[in-house]
Design a protein around this motif. Structure first.
Motif, PDB file in Angstrom:
ATOM      1  N   ILE A 195      -6.010 -55.063 -54.463  1.00 37.88           N
ATOM      2  CA  ILE A 195      -6.452 -53.804 -53.869  1.00 37.88           C
ATOM      3  C   ILE A 195      -7.891 -54.016 -53.418  1.00 37.88           C
ATOM      4  N   ILE A 196      -8.155 -53.689 -52.154  1.00 36.79           N
ATOM      5  CA  ILE A 196      -9.471 -53.915 -51.567  1.00 36.79           C
ATOM      6  C   ILE A 196     -10.103 -52.569 -51.239  1.00 36.79           C
ATOM      7  N   GLY A 197     -11.352 -52.378 -51.672  1.00 33.46           N
ATOM      8  CA  GLY A 197     -12.048 -51.118 -51.410  1.00 33.46           C
ATOM      9  C   GLY A 197     -13.430 -51.332 -50.829  1.00 33.46           C
ATOM     10  N   SER A 198     -13.775 -50.475 -49.878  1.00 25.29           N
ATOM     11  CA  SER A 198     -15.089 -50.555 -49.244  1.00 25.29           C
ATOM     12  C   SER A 198     -15.527 -49.177 -48.772  1.00 25.29           C
ATOM     13  N   PRO A 199     -16.817 -48.915 -48.846  1.00 23.23           N
ATOM     14  CA  PRO A 199     -17.311 -47.735 -48.139  1.00 23.23           C
ATOM     15  C   PRO A 199     -17.351 -48.068 -46.645  1.00 23.23           C
ATOM     16  N   LEU A 200     -17.371 -47.052 -45.826  1.00 24.50           N
ATOM     17  CA  LEU A 200     -17.521 -47.250 -44.390  1.00 24.50           C
ATOM     18  C   LEU A 200     -18.929 -46.829 -43.995  1.00 24.50           C
ATOM     19  N   TYR A 201     -19.671 -47.767 -43.444  1.00 26.69           N
ATOM     20  CA  TYR A 201     -21.028 -47.517 -42.957  1.00 26.69           C
ATOM     21  C   TYR A 201     -21.139 -48.074 -41.554  1.00 26.69           C
ATOM     22  N   SER A 202     -21.833 -47.370 -40.716  1.00 28.50           N
ATOM     23  CA  SER A 202     -22.038 -47.810 -39.334  1.00 28.50           C
ATOM     24  C   SER A 202     -20.723 -48.143 -38.646  1.00 28.50           C
ATOM     25  N   GLY A 203     -19.696 -47.392 -38.991  1.00 24.83           N
ATOM     26  CA  GLY A 203     -18.426 -47.509 -38.301  1.00 24.83           C
ATOM     27  C   GLY A 203     -17.502 -48.613 -38.760  1.00 24.83           C
ATOM     28  N   THR A 204     -17.788 -49.245 -39.905  1.00 22.41           N
ATOM     29  CA  THR A 204     -16.936 -50.339 -40.365  1.00 22.41           C
ATOM     30  C   THR A 204     -17.116 -50.572 -41.862  1.00 22.41           C
ATOM     31  N   SER A 205     -16.307 -51.487 -42.407  1.00 20.29           N
ATOM     32  CA  SER A 205     -16.438 -51.857 -43.822  1.00 20.29           C
ATOM     33  C   SER A 205     -17.695 -52.706 -44.012  1.00 20.29           C
ATOM     34  N   LEU A 206     -18.081 -52.901 -45.268  1.00 16.61           N
ATOM     35  CA  LEU A 206     -19.281 -53.687 -45.557  1.00 16.61           C
ATOM     36  C   LEU A 206     -19.078 -55.154 -45.185  1.00 16.61           C
ATOM     37  N   PRO A 207     -20.140 -55.836 -44.762  1.00 13.33           N
ATOM     38  CA  PRO A 207     -20.032 -57.251 -44.384  1.00 13.33           C
ATOM     39  C   PRO A 207     -19.437 -58.135 -45.478  1.00 13.33           C
ATOM     40  N   VAL A 208     -19.748 -57.884 -46.735  1.00 10.75           N
ATOM     41  CA  VAL A 208     -19.225 -58.708 -47.820  1.00 10.75           C
ATOM     42  C   VAL A 208     -17.698 -58.570 -47.927  1.00 10.75           C
ATOM     43  N   ILE A 209     -17.168 -57.404 -47.612  1.00 11.37           N
ATOM     44  CA  ILE A 209     -15.717 -57.186 -47.610  1.00 11.37           C
ATOM     45  C   ILE A 209     -15.084 -57.923 -46.430  1.00 11.37           C
ATOM     46  N   ARG A 210     -15.687 -57.793 -45.258  1.00  9.78           N
ATOM     47  CA  ARG A 210     -15.145 -58.475 -44.076  1.00  9.78           C
ATOM     48  C   ARG A 210     -15.144 -59.996 -44.276  1.00  9.78           C
ATOM     49  N   LYS A 211     -16.197 -60.529 -44.873  1.00 10.67           N
ATOM     50  CA  LYS A 211     -16.282 -61.970 -45.135  1.00 10.67           C
ATOM     51  C   LYS A 211     -15.201 -62.396 -46.137  1.00 10.67           C
ATOM     52  N   THR A 252     -20.156 -44.868 -55.104  1.00 12.97           N
ATOM     53  CA  THR A 252     -18.936 -44.077 -54.937  1.00 12.97           C
ATOM     54  C   THR A 252     -17.692 -44.953 -54.930  1.00 12.97           C
ATOM     55  N   THR A 253     -17.726 -46.058 -54.199  1.00 10.30           N
ATOM     56  CA  THR A 253     -16.558 -46.940 -54.151  1.00 10.30           C
ATOM     57  C   THR A 253     -16.286 -47.532 -55.524  1.00 10.30           C
ATOM     58  N   SER A 254     -17.323 -47.822 -56.274  1.00 10.48           N
ATOM     59  CA  SER A 254     -17.169 -48.304 -57.648  1.00 10.48           C
ATOM     60  C   SER A 254     -16.483 -47.249 -58.513  1.00 10.48           C
ATOM     61  N   LEU A 255     -16.882 -46.007 -58.368  1.00  9.72           N
ATOM     62  CA  LEU A 255     -16.273 -44.896 -59.109  1.00  9.72           C
ATOM     63  C   LEU A 255     -14.792 -44.764 -58.761  1.00  9.72           C
ATOM     64  N   VAL A 256     -14.452 -44.838 -57.470  1.00  9.47           N
ATOM     65  CA  VAL A 256     -13.064 -44.719 -57.044  1.00  9.47           C
ATOM     66  C   VAL A 256     -12.250 -45.919 -57.532  1.00  9.47           C
ATOM     67  N   ALA A 257     -12.823 -47.112 -57.491  1.00  8.61           N
ATOM     68  CA  ALA A 257     -12.128 -48.306 -57.994  1.00  8.61           C
ATOM     69  C   ALA A 257     -11.777 -48.136 -59.472  1.00  8.61           C
ATOM     70  N   GLN A 258     -12.696 -47.584 -60.245  1.00  3.44           N
ATOM     71  CA  GLN A 258     -12.437 -47.351 -61.668  1.00  3.44           C
ATOM     72  C   GLN A 258     -11.325 -46.322 -61.854  1.00  3.44           C
ATOM     73  N   LYS A 259     -11.312 -45.265 -61.041  1.00  3.66           N
ATOM     74  CA  LYS A 259     -10.252 -44.257 -61.134  1.00  3.66           C
ATOM     75  C   LYS A 259      -8.893 -44.882 -60.824  1.00  3.66           C
ATOM     76  N   ILE A 260      -8.848 -45.738 -59.809  1.00  6.68           N
ATOM     77  CA  ILE A 260      -7.596 -46.419 -59.464  1.00  6.68           C
ATOM     78  C   ILE A 260      -7.148 -47.287 -60.626  1.00  6.68           C
ATOM     79  N   LYS A 261      -8.061 -48.023 -61.197  1.00  5.63           N
ATOM     80  CA  LYS A 261      -7.732 -48.878 -62.346  1.00  5.63           C
ATOM     81  C   LYS A 261      -7.138 -48.043 -63.477  1.00  5.63           C
ATOM     82  N   ASP A 262      -7.754 -46.915 -63.763  1.00 10.36           N
ATOM     83  CA  ASP A 262      -7.301 -46.060 -64.864  1.00 10.36           C
ATOM     84  C   ASP A 262      -5.920 -45.462 -64.613  1.00 10.36           C
ATOM     85  N   LEU A 263      -5.564 -45.247 -63.340  1.00 11.23           N
ATOM     86  CA  LEU A 263      -4.291 -44.612 -63.006  1.00 11.23           C
ATOM     87  C   LEU A 263      -3.131 -45.587 -62.824  1.00 11.23           C
TER      88      LEU A 263
END
Length: 174
Positions: A50-66, A13-24
């Motif tokens: 522009i930084i995008g992440s899904p939210l799981y377990s109450g926070t962004s993904l570990p790779v994004i936080r790193k 889903t985040t990949s899909l939204v990132a592509q939509k942002i790119k297109d717009l």
């Protein structure tokens, strides 16, 4: 303006939204960068991040936080936007606060929850059981907020001509 849309996506889903942002985005040279595929990014080549992440377990993904932790100083010298994908809009703000440092949130030109999806076909058995229990969903559901995507892009485009300057370690929008 050169823009990097840097994201991580668990089920797509985040990949899909990132592509939509790119297109717009208008008038930009936009590069999509999935942190799952590319861990080293030279921020100096980009004017806007522009930084995008899904939210799981109450926070962004570990790779994004790193990524943010390792690049915070560089990010604060760029125009920044943050987007998340979260099905629980009532909890998104709290989870954004937990998943992104306050300094970066305060610096960001725009922060938006783009809604989310349950992609049962992308989930493993345990994930499907958890989603069914938490949400009551019995199959794939899409609640992507197209208006928030458009608003986010408008806010990012509106700032394209307003650079950030550094003044004694603080940032000022011109």
């Amino acid at each position: 303006m050169k823009t990097a849309v840097i994201y991580a996506s668990k089920h797509g889903t985040t990949s899909l939204v990132a592509q939509k942002i790119k297109d717009l985005l208008t008038g930009d040279e936009v590069t999509l960068i999935n942190l799952e595929d590319q861990s080293r990014i030279e921020l100096r080549y980009f004017d806007r991040i522009i930084i995008g992440s899904p939210l799981y377990s109450g926070t962004s993904l570990p790779v994004i936080r790193k990524f943010i932790e390792q690049n915070l100083l560089g990010l604060l010298q760029k125009e920044v936007g943050i987007f998340v994908c979260c099905m629980f809009s009532d909890k998104a703000d709290k989870q954004i606060n937990k998943g992104f440092p306050e300094l970066l949130r305060n610096h960001a030109r725009s922060i938006k929850n783009m809604g989310g999806e349950y992609r049962f076909e992308e989930m493993n058995c345990i994930e499907r059981l958890v989603v069914k229990k938490i949400s009551g969903a019995t199959g794939s559901v899409s609640e992507i907020n197209e208006s928030n995507i458009e608003l986010f892009v408008r806010e990012m485009n509106a700032g394209a001509s307003q650079p950030f300057i550094t003044v004694s370690d603080s940032f000022v929008k011109l």
